[in-house]
Design a protein around this motif. Structure first.
Motif, short mmCIF file in Angstrom:
data_model
loop_
_atom_site.label_atom_id
_atom_site.label_comp_id
_atom_site.label_asym_id
_atom_site.label_seq_id
_atom_site.Cartn_x
_atom_site.Cartn_y
_atom_site.Cartn_z
N ALA A 116 0.82 -1.21 0.00
CA ALA A 116 0.00 0.00 0.00
C ALA A 116 0.85 1.26 0.00
N ALA A 117 2.04 1.18 0.59
CA ALA A 117 2.92 2.35 0.63
C ALA A 117 3.43 2.72 -0.75
N GLY A 118 3.34 1.79 -1.71
CA GLY A 118 3.81 2.06 -3.06
C GLY A 118 2.82 2.81 -3.92
N VAL A 119 1.60 3.06 -3.42
CA VAL A 119 0.62 3.85 -4.16
C VAL A 119 0.33 5.12 -3.36
N ARG A 120 -0.55 5.95 -3.87
CA ARG A 120 -0.73 7.26 -3.26
C ARG A 120 -1.74 7.28 -2.11
N ILE A 121 -2.23 6.12 -1.68
CA ILE A 121 -3.17 6.08 -0.57
C ILE A 121 -2.49 6.55 0.72
N ALA A 122 -3.24 7.27 1.57
CA ALA A 122 -2.65 7.84 2.78
C ALA A 122 -3.68 7.83 3.90
N ALA A 123 -3.19 8.03 5.12
CA ALA A 123 -4.08 8.10 6.28
C ALA A 123 -5.14 9.17 6.06
N GLY A 124 -6.39 8.83 6.38
CA GLY A 124 -7.50 9.74 6.20
C GLY A 124 -8.29 9.50 4.94
N ASP A 125 -7.70 8.80 3.96
CA ASP A 125 -8.45 8.49 2.74
C ASP A 125 -9.60 7.55 3.03
N GLU A 126 -10.68 7.70 2.27
CA GLU A 126 -11.85 6.83 2.43
C GLU A 126 -11.73 5.63 1.49
N LEU A 127 -11.93 4.44 2.03
CA LEU A 127 -11.92 3.24 1.21
C LEU A 127 -13.32 3.06 0.62
N VAL A 128 -13.38 2.88 -0.70
CA VAL A 128 -14.67 2.79 -1.39
C VAL A 128 -15.03 1.35 -1.70
N SER A 129 -14.08 0.59 -2.22
CA SER A 129 -14.36 -0.81 -2.52
C SER A 129 -13.08 -1.62 -2.43
N VAL A 130 -13.25 -2.93 -2.18
CA VAL A 130 -12.15 -3.88 -2.15
C VAL A 130 -12.56 -5.08 -2.97
N ALA A 131 -11.72 -5.47 -3.92
CA ALA A 131 -11.98 -6.63 -4.80
C ALA A 131 -13.33 -6.50 -5.49
N GLY A 132 -13.68 -5.27 -5.88
CA GLY A 132 -14.90 -5.04 -6.63
C GLY A 132 -16.16 -4.95 -5.80
N GLN A 133 -16.03 -5.10 -4.47
CA GLN A 133 -17.20 -5.06 -3.59
C GLN A 133 -17.18 -3.77 -2.76
N PRO A 134 -18.27 -2.99 -2.79
CA PRO A 134 -18.32 -1.76 -1.99
C PRO A 134 -18.14 -2.07 -0.51
N VAL A 135 -17.54 -1.15 0.22
CA VAL A 135 -17.33 -1.35 1.65
C VAL A 135 -18.44 -0.72 2.49
N ALA A 136 -19.30 0.06 1.87
CA ALA A 136 -20.37 0.74 2.61
C ALA A 136 -21.25 -0.29 3.32
N GLY A 137 -21.49 -0.05 4.60
CA GLY A 137 -22.34 -0.94 5.38
C GLY A 137 -21.64 -2.16 5.95
N ARG A 138 -20.37 -2.36 5.60
CA ARG A 138 -19.64 -3.53 6.11
C ARG A 138 -18.84 -3.15 7.35
N THR A 139 -18.50 -4.15 8.14
CA THR A 139 -17.69 -3.91 9.32
C THR A 139 -16.23 -3.72 8.91
#
Length: 384
Positions: A116-139
């Protein structure tokens, strides 16, 4: 994560087979309500669901009934991965996540040297989806589980910053958390300062902090900066051990649970009471990290610098179930040594500093340490 939903349109439910006087339920006295419902679904539903899926949905439904966002259910492999991460090693991409007060899942910290450190993601960014699945409503636990996987496998993430979305494909690797980083700094006026950065409270963190204090004590004549920014928490006993490194006994944290009653955890005697300390915190400082900051603040052992912390002051304990899965339940709420509750409130810093620029807060910490030393005529002797 299994989702259970009931939907209908137009305010009228149609297509249900039945009559005005349906037959009484065929309850079998030797079974409970959940078993009865599962048997009925298996025998009569047009689209039956696997029994394991039904059981997970039932457990998750019971946890939702608690109205507690921190309670969670883990499949056996999920819990094994969670436990491994707390022990300091896991296969993943190097992201620590937290839930924001608005319910969004955000990046708490990014492990240096990770995929993850090799891309531009940083602390405070919102995660939208992982592996094509939205994260909204998930734990958070469910999303973390999706980020982990076999070494060498790939996972695509979508994250957002200031309304703009980014996509990255990461290759999972075997990670060692390396949660303690020690850096030697030159303080304001030239006095040597040791900066101890704790990324999370995994197994062995307390011992590493003690070792950093014991080695080359001349390197922190100017004081210690304990950096807990963006630390999402971790193991409670490690948080107590870190606090013990700076105290000579005394309470660290207390809580009351239905199972164990009132409990108070104490610092071990013999900690360093002479070195001047400042603690850096921000809105990503949560849970066990807040306990450390609050305890040192209450004991007048350190000045806390930065912005108000996250405010997660609840105690979670996981319990294994018979099939190897686990449920994590909130069993109480933390209180600081002075009796303060931090849940939903956080820890208010002694010296507020804008934490948007990490270097600004760090420079302020060095200035405060210099002031503490100057007030003592350069002596590093601490308060008793």
């Amino acid at each position: 994560m299994t989702a259970v939903a009931f939907a209908y349109g137009g305010g009228v439910v149609t297509g249900i087979l039945g009559s005005e006087n349906p037959p009484p339920p065929r309850r079998q006295p030797e079974t409970g309500l959940l078993d009865e419902a599962a048997q009925r679904i298996a025998a009569e539903a047009a689209r039956p669901v696997d029994r394991q899926q039904l059981e997970r949905a039932a457990v998750e439904g019971m946890l939702r009934a608690l109205g507690d966002k921190w309670s969670a259910f883990y499949q056996p492999s999920e819990f094994d991965g969670y436990a491994s991460a707390l022990e300091g090693h896991y296969s993943g991409v190097g992201l620590w996540l937290r839930r924001s007060p608005q319910g969004r899942i955000r990046v708490a910290s990014v492990q240096p040297g990770s995929p993850a450190a090799g891309v531009r993601i940083a602390a405070g960014d919102e995660l939208v989806s992982v592996a094509g699945q939205p994260v909204a409503g998930r734990t958070v636990e469910d999303v973390v589980s999706a980020l982990r996987g076999p070494v060498g496998s790939k996972v695509q993430i979508v994250f957002a910053r200031h309304g703009r979305r980014y996509t990255a494909t990461l290759t999972r690797t075997l990670m060692s958390t390396d949660d303690v980083t020690v850096q030697r700094l030159r303080g304001v006026g030239g006095a040597p300062v040791t900066k101890i950065r704790i990324a999370s409270f995994t197994r062995g963190v307390g011992q590493q902090v003690r070792q950093a204090l014991a080695e080359h004590p001349e390197q922190h004549r100017g004081g210690v900066v304990l950096d807990l920014r963006d630390n999402p928490g971790g193991l409670l006993d490690e948080a107590v051990d870190v606090t013990s490194a700076f105290l000579n006994g005394g309470p660290v944290v207390s809580y009351q649970s239905r199972a164990d009653g009132s409990r108070t955890l104490y610092a071990r005697p013999g900690g360093d009471r002479t070195t001047r300390i400042v603690v850096l915190v921000n809105g990503g400082t949560a849970s066990a990290a807040e306990i450390v900051a609050a305890a040192l603040q209450d004991h007048h052992r350190a000045l806390v610098i930065g912005s108000r912390t996250f405010g997660k002051g609840s105690v979670q304990e996981p319990s294994r179930l018979s099939d190897g899965s686990a449920i994590q339940l909130t069993v109480g709420w933390y209180r600081t040594p002075k009796g303060r509750y931090i849940d939903g409130v956080g820890v208010e810093p002694d010296i507020p500093v804008d934490t948007t620029d990490p270097k600004v807060a760090e420079q302020r910490a060095l200035e405060v340490l210099r002031g503490l030393l100057a007030s003592l005529g350069g002596d590093t002797k601490g308060r008793g």
